[in-house]
Design a protein around this motif. Sequence first.
Motif, mmCIF file in Angstrom:
data_model
loop_
_atom_site.group_PDB
_atom_site.id
_atom_site.type_symbol
_atom_site.label_atom_id
_atom_site.label_comp_id
_atom_site.label_asym_id
_atom_site.label_seq_id
_atom_site.Cartn_x
_atom_site.Cartn_y
_atom_site.Cartn_z
ATOM 1 N N TYR A 257 18.345 -21.516 10.641
ATOM 2 C CA TYR A 257 18.468 -20.063 10.390
ATOM 3 C C TYR A 257 20.080 -19.984 9.703
ATOM 4 O O TYR A 257 19.921 -19.265 8.702
ATOM 5 N N LEU A 258 21.123 -20.643 9.964
ATOM 6 C CA LEU A 258 22.255 -20.787 9.179
ATOM 7 C C LEU A 258 21.829 -21.139 7.713
ATOM 8 O O LEU A 258 22.341 -20.660 6.526
ATOM 9 N N GLN A 259 21.147 -22.196 7.500
ATOM 10 C CA GLN A 259 20.820 -22.750 6.182
ATOM 11 C C GLN A 259 20.092 -21.628 5.275
ATOM 12 O O GLN A 259 20.351 -21.402 4.258
ATOM 13 N N ALA A 260 19.279 -21.086 5.941
ATOM 14 C CA ALA A 260 18.447 -19.751 5.288
ATOM 15 C C ALA A 260 19.635 -18.767 5.059
ATOM 16 O O ALA A 260 19.605 -18.228 3.663
ATOM 17 N N LEU A 261 20.457 -18.515 5.880
ATOM 18 C CA LEU A 261 21.452 -17.302 5.443
ATOM 19 C C LEU A 261 22.555 -17.742 4.409
ATOM 20 O O LEU A 261 22.930 -16.976 3.831
ATOM 21 N N LEU A 262 22.756 -19.273 4.148
ATOM 22 C CA LEU A 262 23.254 -19.604 3.159
ATOM 23 C C LEU A 262 22.625 -19.998 1.749
ATOM 24 O O LEU A 262 23.216 -20.573 0.901
ATOM 25 N N GLY A 263 21.578 -19.551 1.942
ATOM 26 C CA GLY A 263 20.734 -19.554 0.449
ATOM 27 C C GLY A 263 19.663 -20.633 0.298
ATOM 28 O O GLY A 263 19.389 -20.959 -0.992
ATOM 29 N N GLU A 264 19.489 -21.563 1.216
ATOM 30 C CA GLU A 264 18.896 -22.784 0.988
ATOM 31 C C GLU A 264 17.314 -22.677 1.155
ATOM 32 O O GLU A 264 16.497 -23.510 0.801
ATOM 33 N N PHE A 265 16.622 -21.488 1.545
ATOM 34 C CA PHE A 265 15.355 -21.125 1.417
ATOM 35 C C PHE A 265 15.167 -19.784 0.899
ATOM 36 O O PHE A 265 14.636 -18.843 1.575
ATOM 37 N N PRO A 266 15.287 -19.840 -0.563
ATOM 38 C CA PRO A 266 15.494 -18.472 -1.138
ATOM 39 C C PRO A 266 14.095 -17.784 -1.363
ATOM 40 O O PRO A 266 14.152 -16.733 -1.509
ATOM 41 N N THR A 267 13.061 -18.475 -1.149
ATOM 42 C CA THR A 267 11.637 -17.851 -1.240
ATOM 43 C C THR A 267 11.224 -17.282 -0.026
ATOM 44 O O THR A 267 10.530 -16.286 -0.050
ATOM 45 N N VAL A 268 12.022 -17.601 1.079
ATOM 46 C CA VAL A 268 11.555 -16.932 2.266
ATOM 47 C C VAL A 268 12.789 -15.844 2.764
ATOM 48 O O VAL A 268 12.614 -14.953 3.209
ATOM 49 N N VAL A 269 14.089 -16.644 2.097
ATOM 50 C CA VAL A 269 15.215 -15.506 2.679
ATOM 51 C C VAL A 269 15.985 -15.312 1.441
ATOM 52 O O VAL A 269 16.923 -16.051 0.948
ATOM 53 N N PRO A 270 15.651 -14.353 0.556
ATOM 54 C CA PRO A 270 16.158 -14.234 -0.810
ATOM 55 C C PRO A 270 17.813 -13.984 -0.676
ATOM 56 O O PRO A 270 18.173 -13.081 0.227
ATOM 57 N N PRO A 271 18.814 -14.430 -1.201
ATOM 58 C CA PRO A 271 19.964 -14.116 -1.233
ATOM 59 C C PRO A 271 20.620 -12.679 -1.244
ATOM 60 O O PRO A 271 21.495 -12.211 -0.436
ATOM 61 N N GLU A 272 19.819 -11.881 -1.728
ATOM 62 C CA GLU A 272 20.159 -10.548 -2.335
ATOM 63 C C GLU A 272 19.780 -9.835 -0.956
ATOM 64 O O GLU A 272 20.585 -8.845 -0.720
ATOM 65 N N LEU A 273 18.823 -10.229 0.082
ATOM 66 C CA LEU A 273 18.815 -9.638 1.335
ATOM 67 C C LEU A 273 19.776 -10.139 2.295
ATOM 68 O O LEU A 273 20.293 -9.162 2.876
#
Length: 369
Positions: A257-273
């Motif tokens: 989850y932290l990795q996603a929030l820090l932009g490492e899974f941009p197709t799932v969690v886009p940084p703009e979100l």
Amino acid sequence: MCFFAVLLSSVPAQAEETPAWVNSYARYVQREAEKLNLPGYAFVYYQQGQTPKVFVYGRTARNGKRISQDTVFRLASVSKSFTGLLLSKLVKRGELDWDMGINKLLPDIPFKGAGMSQLQLQHISGQSSGFMPNAYDNLIEADYPLDRVLGELAKLEPICAPGKCYTYQNALFGAIEHYFVTHNTSYHRQIQENLFSPLGMKTASAGKGALMSSAQWAEPHIAIARNRWAKGTVASDYYRFTPAAGVNASISDMTIYLQALLGEFPTVVPPELVKEITTPRVRTTREIYRRGWRPYLTDAHYGLGWRVYQFKGHTLNYHGGWVKGYRADVSFDPEAKAGYVMLMNAESNMINSTTAEFWKRYYDQADGK
């Protein structure tokens, strides 16, 4: 019961030495836990580009098993951060709209208070509904059905107009649960399909049944006297308001989850979100004076499922959680590309000081102090 560190990576442990300040912090946390006789905890420090540093301590209480990186804990109100992210994804896809009014979310439960026609989804996730703080949490804890609690809430007069003041809620998140159910889906399904599965969060789940069917899960502990804890039962109350407090996860999944929030899974969690949900929306002045954090905070706001702190000159996104038998904290600094999570199977205020202390030490070493 000694802590041990687990490096969540295929990189051999000897390839990356844990910084001395992190080991010092881990010893500090363990000493505090031993003073309080805590049953157990898990925490992770993640710095982008480095191996996550995970520390676990104590036992789950189930057959005396030790807590591991895959032990599942209740996240309590940390669930609201997941809900903010989930809603943001659905808004981006056009399936929801932040401007959706309460009468569209709950067409069968009319909200009659002054100005309630202006109450929108963004105000629910953004904790600015206008209702008095924690309205009807007592009814949740008395096991009133979701629709009954929402019906009572609909009769209340607000203390301010929606969007104009910070008014923390749990019961109102039931509107999100209700909306999903009436549209032939569920919060459980939405969060699994949109976040947990695509991110590879294998132990994360929503709901009481999911927690108790986990291969490893930490049972709750209730304080019965000073530094004495008794194993409790998993309460159902807030699980009926899942978007507010019904998510479960292990420390390994919270690392993802932290990795996603820090932009490492941009197709799932886009940084703009992530930027959208952590943009300050309403000031939360009282947070500046919260125990353990007071020496470091100069300003505090709420976004969409996230608190946004000014911590010693740095922007820190944070949320905490507390339900019967559990505490949890999640926090990350998007500029420093660092994050921290702590999970506990006890209702101890220790977490207030340990999370604040982590970021104090992190910024001190980063600033060369």
